[in-house]
Write a protein that holds these residues in place. Structure first.
Motif, mmCIF file in Angstrom:
data_model
loop_
_atom_site.group_PDB
_atom_site.id
_atom_site.type_symbol
_atom_site.label_atom_id
_atom_site.label_comp_id
_atom_site.label_asym_id
_atom_site.label_seq_id
_atom_site.Cartn_x
_atom_site.Cartn_y
_atom_site.Cartn_z
ATOM 1 N N LEU A 166 -34.680 -17.224 5.603
ATOM 2 C CA LEU A 166 -34.732 -18.343 6.546
ATOM 3 C C LEU A 166 -33.541 -19.276 6.349
ATOM 4 O O LEU A 166 -33.008 -19.822 7.323
ATOM 5 C CB LEU A 166 -36.040 -19.117 6.370
ATOM 6 N N ALA A 167 -33.124 -19.468 5.100
ATOM 7 C CA ALA A 167 -31.956 -20.309 4.837
ATOM 8 C C ALA A 167 -30.707 -19.704 5.475
ATOM 9 O O ALA A 167 -29.919 -20.411 6.123
ATOM 10 C CB ALA A 167 -31.763 -20.471 3.324
ATOM 11 N N VAL A 168 -30.527 -18.402 5.293
ATOM 12 C CA VAL A 168 -29.371 -17.720 5.890
ATOM 13 C C VAL A 168 -29.462 -17.760 7.412
ATOM 14 O O VAL A 168 -28.468 -18.030 8.106
ATOM 15 C CB VAL A 168 -29.297 -16.258 5.397
ATOM 16 N N ALA A 169 -30.660 -17.517 7.945
ATOM 17 C CA ALA A 169 -30.850 -17.528 9.398
ATOM 18 C C ALA A 169 -30.516 -18.897 9.981
ATOM 19 O O ALA A 169 -29.863 -18.997 11.031
ATOM 20 C CB ALA A 169 -32.291 -17.153 9.744
ATOM 21 N N ASN A 170 -30.934 -19.967 9.293
ATOM 22 C CA ASN A 170 -30.642 -21.311 9.797
ATOM 23 C C ASN A 170 -29.139 -21.568 9.844
ATOM 24 O O ASN A 170 -28.628 -22.142 10.809
ATOM 25 C CB ASN A 170 -31.316 -22.361 8.923
ATOM 26 N N GLU A 171 -28.435 -21.139 8.784
ATOM 27 C CA GLU A 171 -26.989 -21.336 8.771
ATOM 28 C C GLU A 171 -26.320 -20.611 9.937
ATOM 29 O O GLU A 171 -25.446 -21.160 10.607
ATOM 30 C CB GLU A 171 -26.416 -20.825 7.448
ATOM 31 N N ILE A 172 -26.738 -19.384 10.183
ATOM 32 C CA ILE A 172 -26.146 -18.601 11.273
ATOM 33 C C ILE A 172 -26.453 -19.237 12.621
ATOM 34 O O ILE A 172 -25.570 -19.360 13.486
ATOM 35 C CB ILE A 172 -26.670 -17.152 11.236
#
Length: 203
Positions: A151-157
């Protein structure tokens, strides 16, 4: 202060209401520009700043009703205040969007540290509500760590590549829904590790 019983519907409103309020306020003023002290602010930034006192008010009411706030709630409130302040000070909406990445990333790191030490920090928080054998807690914690990291990576993207409106919608509905469904599926899938309380009823 001992935790008090509170209506579960009211508790959910207080926990989820501020985020929904932010979403509705954003939709209402997203195309507007506001001037304070000679500085122009977008509707998103104003909505983010309004969100801060709404969240604090909801948490205050929740504390008065239950006598307790979780460490995660306190941490989230701190992050909202801190990044809300940076957003206003620098007049840059990116700070508020980063908040979600840092919160999820922090949770992934915290649980991951516990796993490296052979412990489930999640068990310390949830064992009272979900009695389960140690093996089950380790599996649950490992999977949740991966989810938080994802979710952290998805939010950044998303915030770096998509429109602000798309980010707001996903932040308000998609991320919480993914987390809810994940937890629901895990609890069902880990049934074999649950510890059943002995029947103390007398014959």
């Amino acid at each position: 202060m001992a935790e008090k019983t509170v209506n579960p519907v009211l508790k959910q409103v207080l926990e989820l209401g501020p985020t929904l309020a932010f979403f509705l306020i954003y939709l209402r003023i997203k195309d507007d520009t506001f001037t304070f002290g000679g500085i122009e602010y977008t509707g998103f930034i104003v909505a983010a700043l309004i969100f801060v006192p709404i969240l604090l008010a909801a948490m205050g009411i929740l504390w008065l009703l239950t006598g307790k706030l979780s460490r995660m709630q306190i941490f989230t409130a701190f992050m909202v205040i801190f990044f809300g302040g940076l957003t206003a000070y620098f007049n840059d909406e990116r700070f508020f969007k980063m908040k979600t990445t840092i919160v999820y990333g922090f949770m992934a790191a915290l649980l991951g540290i516990g796993l490296l030490r052979g412990r489930s920090y999640l068990q310390y928080v949830m064992e009272e509500f979900l009695p389960m054998r140690a093996e089950g807690w380790m599996i649950f914690t490992r999977r949740l760590t991966y989810l938080f990291a994802g979710l952290a990576v998805a939010n950044e993207i998303i915030w770096r590549t998509q429109s602000t409106e798309t980010w707001v919608k996903l932040e308000t509905f998609a991320f919480p829904a993914v987390l809810f469904v994940f937890l629901w599926v895990q609890i069902i899938g880990l049934q074999k590790y649950l510890i059943e309380e002995p029947d103390t009823a007398e014959d």
